[in-house]
Design an enzyme around this catalytic site. Structure first.
Site, short mmCIF file in Angstrom:
data_model
loop_
_atom_site.label_atom_id
_atom_site.label_comp_id
_atom_site.label_asym_id
_atom_site.label_seq_id
_atom_site.Cartn_x
_atom_site.Cartn_y
_atom_site.Cartn_z
N HIS A 199 0.82 -1.31 -0.06
CA HIS A 199 -0.08 -0.04 -0.07
C HIS A 199 0.94 1.48 -0.07
O HIS A 199 1.81 1.07 0.77
CB HIS A 199 -0.87 0.19 1.20
CG HIS A 199 -1.99 1.09 1.09
ND1 HIS A 199 -1.84 2.39 1.26
CD2 HIS A 199 -3.38 0.68 0.71
CE1 HIS A 199 -3.14 2.76 1.25
NE2 HIS A 199 -4.08 1.87 0.61
N ASP A 252 -7.99 -5.44 0.62
CA ASP A 252 -8.31 -6.45 -0.57
C ASP A 252 -7.87 -7.87 -0.49
O ASP A 252 -8.68 -8.51 -1.38
CB ASP A 252 -8.15 -5.81 -2.04
CG ASP A 252 -8.97 -4.28 -2.20
OD1 ASP A 252 -10.06 -4.33 -1.32
OD2 ASP A 252 -8.75 -3.24 -2.85
N1 CMC Z 1 4.11 -7.57 -5.04
C1 CMC Z 1 5.63 -7.39 -5.35
N2 CMC Z 1 6.32 -6.53 -5.18
C2 CMC Z 1 5.80 -5.33 -4.87
C3 CMC Z 1 4.37 -5.33 -4.59
C4 CMC Z 1 3.66 -6.47 -4.74
N3 CMC Z 1 2.28 -6.62 -4.56
N4 CMC Z 1 3.94 -3.87 -3.93
C5 CMC Z 1 5.06 -3.40 -4.12
N5 CMC Z 1 6.05 -4.09 -4.60
C6 CMC Z 1 7.53 -3.62 -4.59
C7 CMC Z 1 7.85 -2.75 -6.02
O1 CMC Z 1 8.18 -3.66 -7.05
C8 CMC Z 1 8.92 -2.05 -5.43
O2 CMC Z 1 10.22 -2.75 -5.36
P1 CMC Z 1 11.50 -1.95 -5.43
O3 CMC Z 1 11.64 -0.97 -4.65
O4 CMC Z 1 12.57 -3.20 -5.46
O5 CMC Z 1 11.44 -1.26 -6.89
C9 CMC Z 1 8.53 -1.65 -4.04
O6 CMC Z 1 7.66 -2.94 -3.61
C10 CMC Z 1 7.39 -0.52 -3.67
O7 CMC Z 1 6.76 -0.57 -4.87
P2 CMC Z 1 5.91 0.62 -5.70
O8 CMC Z 1 5.18 0.06 -6.71
O9 CMC Z 1 6.92 1.83 -5.69
O10 CMC Z 1 4.97 1.30 -4.37
P3 CMC Z 1 3.53 2.03 -4.62
O11 CMC Z 1 3.23 2.87 -3.45
O12 CMC Z 1 3.76 3.11 -5.74
O13 CMC Z 1 2.25 1.05 -4.75
C11 CMC Z 1 0.64 -0.38 -4.69
C12 CMC Z 1 1.58 0.51 -3.91
C13 CMC Z 1 -0.72 -0.82 -3.62
C14 CMC Z 1 -0.09 0.00 -6.31
C15 CMC Z 1 1.70 -1.76 -4.98
O14 CMC Z 1 2.03 -2.09 -3.90
C16 CMC Z 1 0.76 -2.92 -5.48
O15 CMC Z 1 0.66 -2.98 -6.87
N6 CMC Z 1 0.40 -3.82 -4.87
C17 CMC Z 1 -0.77 -4.93 -5.51
C18 CMC Z 1 -1.87 -4.15 -6.06
C19 CMC Z 1 -2.98 -4.02 -4.57
O16 CMC Z 1 -3.21 -4.91 -3.76
N7 CMC Z 1 -3.53 -2.78 -4.82
C20 CMC Z 1 -4.54 -2.57 -3.44
C21 CMC Z 1 -4.25 -1.47 -2.71
S1 CMC Z 1 -5.26 -1.22 -1.33
C22 CMC Z 1 -6.93 -1.07 -1.77
C23 CMC Z 1 -7.11 0.46 -2.29
O17 CMC Z 1 -6.87 1.19 -1.39
O18 CMC Z 1 -7.38 0.68 -3.45
#
Ligand code: CMC
Length: 431
Positions: free
Chosen positions: A308, A366
């Site tokens: 998140h 989720d």
């Molecule tokens: N699985 C594997 N690696 C991950 C994941 C994941 N679910 N989420 C983040 N990472 C890694 C990402 O590759 C990055 O690694 P590195 O630093 O080595 O490059 C690091 O963690 C930071 O990730 P980010 O993409 O920069 O983080 P963000 O804050 O931009 O994204 C997120 C947040 C929720 C979009 C992301 O964690 C994700 O895609 N999660 C899966 C989708 C999900 O469950 N979304 C629902 C969110 S809760 C409901 C809502 O509020 O809508």
């Protein structure tokens, strides 16, 4: 109004600018950079809004480090235990928990608007039976703007309130009709003697030829999930609605834009994606392979329902819904469901893996909501639709707050242009 300031000196020109610091009631203070461009000639650059407050708001507070979520100051844990979805809706819209007679009046107002115009039903027929229900939601909710456009003056607070009530009231009816359309069953009219969630379940699962009794376990589980999803401050879909609404656009059309933003798997679409992921993993034996895929930077696979942007220790909604998930499965006799076993094992493996620990990636709300929906018999492609029903309350509360702000202006972000420099047109035969 701001007592504190921060002074920024441009090392290139030697110019200095003093910027006010605003302190909210909780959370980090904000530097007002609105004069940055006029004073220094620079725009600020913050892709993904990691350090940018796009507005001030008194609706929802989150502390991601501490795992805190409050609606109008009330901790989500207390609301989840003691409140109901419609009471929370009143709280989010009006700022206070309703007195008994206010709750009765608010519930009456919402139930008075549950029916949809009969001609709206024609819109469903334009969609093939296998259309994704979120696509239908975007279309049908957006088309509500055609029904209420002329009679709606968004500068009038009463008109805004009626639009908000209509949206909250009609979302379950529109959502249930999406499901009925996909399975070819007749639409079921709302029944105003049922609770908000009981009515939704009845419209989704009853048929005219048989008696249907709402299961109180399912009704309470849905009510809790809806409380947890009701608002989440300036997330992608809410920010979309604020941006669309800032041009004074029709609120029904704005909510349609929020539904579109919510659909993405990085946002509300994650609950559906979790189920697809669990199906793909298939068995506990395959978990190590998928954990490795999630860690592989050359593989687009991510563990859906993990991570998140804001919560860095735990998602408080996930803690509550995880407990509810166990309770619902036990009450419905599904605690040995292989899907749940797989989800729990995946959760355990990921929580003990250094990659996920170092990046503070924990199961989010989720991860569990999809499992509950699944055992309640809600089809996978309806999961994000359920989320959109609950979040409509937050969307309209945020929209009303924004439009009611006398200092509200159209939202118009700047950019860092890195395209071609000026060049002259070349005739087609000389290219
Ligand atoms: N699985 C594997 N690696 C991950 C994941 C994941 N679910 N989420 C983040 N990472 C890694 C990402 O590759 C990055 O690694 P590195 O630093 O080595 O490059 C690091 O963690 C930071 O990730 P980010 O993409 O920069 O983080 P963000 O804050 O931009 O994204 C997120 C947040 C929720 C979009 C992301 O964690 C994700 O895609 N999660 C899966 C989708 C999900 O469950 N979304 C629902 C969110 S809760 C409901 C809502 O509020 O809508």
């Amino acid at each position: 109004m701001a007592k504190d300031t921060v002074t920024i000196t441009d090392n290139v020109t030697g110019k200095t600018v003093e910027l006010p610091i605003y302190h909210g009631t909780q959370g980090p203070a904000a530097v007002d950079i609105s004069r940055f461009y006029s004073e220094l000639g620079y725009v600020t650059y913050d892709p993904g809004f990691q350090s940018t407050a796009s507005c001030h708001s008194s609706i929802t507070y989150i502390d991601g480090q501490q795992g805190v979520l409050q609606y109008r100051g009330y901790p989500i844990e207390q609301l989840a235990e003691k409140s109901s979805f419609l009471e929370v809706a009143h709280l989010l819209l009006y700022g206070e928990l309703p007195k008994q007679e206010e709750l009765v009046g608010f519930t009456r107002n919402i139930t008075r608007h549950t029916m949809i115009n009969e001609t709206l039903k024609n819109f469903y027929n334009g969609f093939n039976h296998d259309a994704h229900p979120m696509a239908i939601m975007v279309g049908v909710v957006g088309s509500l703007s055609a029904f209420y456009h002329d009679a709606l003056d968004i500068r009038n607070p009463q008109h805004r309130e009626i639009a908000a009530h209509r949206l909250i009231a009609k979302m379950p009816t529109i959502a249930a009709a999406c499901y009925k359309h996909s399975i070819g069953e007749p639409f079921v009219y709302p029944r105003n003697n049922l609770s908000y969630c009981g009515n939704l379940l009845n419209m989704m699962f009853s048929v005219p030829c048989e008696e249907y009794v709402v299961d109180p376990v399912a009704e309470r589980a849905l009510d809790l999930i809806f409380i947890l999803h009701a608002d989440h401050e300036q997330n992608a879909s809410t920010s979309t609605i604020r941006l669309a609404g800032s041009s004074a656009a029709n609120p029904f059309a704005c909510v349609a834009s929020g539904i579109a933003a919510l659909w993405g798997p990085a946002h509300g679409g994650a609950n559906e994606a979790v189920l697809h992921m669990l199906d793909e993993i298939g068995s506990v034996d395959n978990i190590p392979k998928y954990i490795e895929k999630a860690k592989d930077k050359n593989d687009p696979f991510r563990l859906m329902g993990f991570g998140h942007r804001i919560y860095r220790n735990f998602d408080p909604r996930a803690t509550l819904i995880r407990k509810m998930c166990h309770e619902v499965l036990t009450k419905l006799g599904k605690q040995d469901d292989p899907l749940f076993e797989l989800a729990l094992k995946l959760e355990e493996v990921a929580l003990n893996d250094d990659y996920f620990k170092e990046r503070k990636l924990y199961p989010n709300v989720d991860f569990y909501s999809g499992i509950i929906y699944k055992v309640l018999g809600i089809p996978t492609n309806m999961f994000t639709v359920m989320f959109s029903i609950a979040r409509t309350v937050g969307w309209v509360a945020q929209w009303m707050e924004m439009i009611g702000d006398p200092n509200q202006r159209i939202a118009r972000p700047r950019q860092l242009y890195d395209g071609a420099a000026k060049r002259d047109y070349v005739q087609v035969d000389r290219r």
